[in-house]
Design a protein around this motif. Structure first.
Motif: not given
Ligand code: 5GP
Ligand code: ZN
Length: 306
Positions: A124-127, A151-156, A167-170, A271-276
């Motif tokens: 994720a972008a925010c870490y 971003c990468f997530r192992r979910e083929p 891609r993620m923007r937060e 903390t809070a994040c808003v992810a697009f």
């Protein structure tokens, strides 16, 4: 708890059409090359999201890899070990390299000889922003950030809305509990405006992250019960099944405690994040308005500058 219900509307392009016209296969599920027409819309979304940036937010763009230590300390392995990708490499040891290449050339595999490096793929972008913010000392006014990364997530998956690489923007806020909770709620309240600008039908629903294992399911239920995560759902693959294209997350004091971030009164920061989900929003736009941007509603094209 559903706050708004989508009015089910026709989708102008099927998943297969979006796939065929805007992506190109790279022979791996959930990993695609993207056409210029698609990237123009991604760029347009970038500009549009920029117009929404909270006043005073500091901008950071992060690479697609982050240190393994950062992700370990963030608690990712407890929550989502099944999604994490690690960078492995043969390294510089001549014997290891020569043996591995020789094995490959004899019809075997080289990858077994690769060793995990100090890098993982960003999930994720925010870490990365929390340790950066933690170095600034006690927080008096809410810290605001605009961050993005691949971003990468192992979910083929073969579904166009479930990519392994996306891609993620937060927008991230760090500060006192009340301000952070207000930040998250105010962004949720803006969801209809955002969906309206993009000409997309949407609903908002409580959600949980895909925590690993049995214990994880309990954490997920806790998340829903405490209204910690909401998602903006938009029809992408069919009018009836909607896809999470944005999320509105409250982490309470998790990152404050993890990184020793305190407010000036000595309490752990919230903390809070808003992810697009930039790729999901782009795919949703093509699915809703058609594969030819020229045929999209003028108002939507105006908002994106495409
Ligand atoms: P979250 O951290 O809430 O799971 O993800 C934030 C946003 O990233 C989601 O709302 C979604 O838009 C996007 N996202 C999450 N997983 C995927 C995925 O598998 N594929 C794509 N294209 N976007 C994703
Ligand atoms: Zn986040």
């Amino acid at each position: 708890m559903t706050i708004a219900t989508p009015d089910i509307a026709r989708l102008a392009a099927s998943p297969d059409e979006v796939l065929a016209r805007l992506f190109t296969s790279m022979n791996v599920d959930g990993v695609y090359g993207r056409t210029g027409a698609y990237e123009d819309v991604v760029d347009g979304l970038g500009r549009y999201i920029g117009t929404l940036r909270p006043k005073g937010a500091e901008v950071f763009r992060f690479p697609p890899v982050v240190s393994r230590a950062l992700i370990e300390k963030s608690g990712y392995l407890k929550s989502f070990p099944h999604l994490l990708g690690c960078v492995c490499a043969l390294g510089a040891d001549p014997k290891r390299v020569t043996d591995a290449v020789a094995r490959y050339e004899a019809g075997g595999t080289w990858a077994d000889s690769a060793e995990p490096s100090e890098l993982v793929l960003a999930p994720a972008a925010c870490y990365p922003i929390y340790p950066i913010a933690a170095k600034r000392g006690a927080i008096s006014d809410t810290l605001l950030f605009d961050v993005a990364s691949d971003c990468f997530r192992r979910e083929p998956s073969k579904d166009i809305d479930r990519l392994q690489s996306f891609r993620m923007r937060e927008f991230v806020a760090i500060g006192a509990p009340v301000e952070i909770s207000v930040f998250r709620d105010q962004w949720m309240a803006r969801a209809p405006e955002i969906a309206g600008d993009l000409g997309l039908n949407h609903s908002i629903d409580a959600a949980s992250d895909p925590f690993f294992g049995r214990e994880g399911q309990m954490v997920g239920r806790f998340q829903v019960a405490n209204a910690l995560k909401f998602e903006m759902l938009i029809p992408v693959r069919s009018p009836e099944s909607a896809t999470a294209c944005m999320s509105f997350n409250c982490h309470k004091d998790h990152f404050g405690l993890t990184w020793g971030m305190n407010t000036v009164d000595g309490e752990p920061a919230h903390t809070a994040c808003v992810a697009f989900g930039v790729d999901r929003l782009a795919v949703a736009l093509f699915a809703r308005h058609g594969v030819e941007v020229g045929g999209w509603p003028k108002a939507v094209r105006g908002k994106l500058g495409v």
